[in-house]
Design a protein around this motif. Structure first.
Motif: not given
Length: 140
Positions: A49, A55, A59, A78
């Motif tokens: 990232y 995203k 996350v 993910s």
């Protein structure tokens, strides 16, 4: 002493924490983990990232096995997922507007041939072997 030497002969299997395979029933959603960006041209690794990829809503750092911890690999959730035994082709993950600076950053990583390390069920996902340049010349 005899008992210690014969112990390996009595065992038929072993278990390493974090390595046990998981059976996925047909139709189950399989989440794919993302890890690092690596390049054959430089030893520098970056978190997935680090670049502005699509995203998930949140996350999350995922638990890692001992080998991943020792290697410094940190897995994250993910936005990618697959469904067991369901074929899907060319599915859009997200749509984003990128700034010129973000596109320049993607270009910098592309020049150094960075690839994403991804995992499913603690096993590495396939790696890009060939790509098609805009001018039609393929490299691989």
């Amino acid at each position: 002493l005899l008992a210690i030497l014969s112990a390996p002969l009595l065992s038929h299997a072993f278990y390493l924490p974090g390595v046990a395979p998981k059976a996925f029933p047909d139709g189950e959603v399989v989440n794919l983990k993302v890890q690092t960006l690596v390049s054959p041209d430089t030893p520098l690794q970056f978190d997935y990232y680090q670049l502005p990829f699509c995203k998930p809503a949140k996350v999350t750092d995922l638990p890692e096995n001992l080998g991943e911890a020792l290697a410094g690999d940190k897995a994250h959730t993910s936005a990618f997922n697959a469904i067991m035994k369901v074929d899907e082709y060319c599915k859009t993950l997200c749509r984003k507007q990128y700034t010129g600076k973000q596109m320049e950053e993607f270009g910098d990583f592309a020049v150094l041939e960075y690839r994403a390390n991804m995992r499913v069920d603690s096993m590495p996902l396939s790696e890009l072997e060939r790509y098609e340049a805009e001018d039609g010349d393929g490299e691989g």
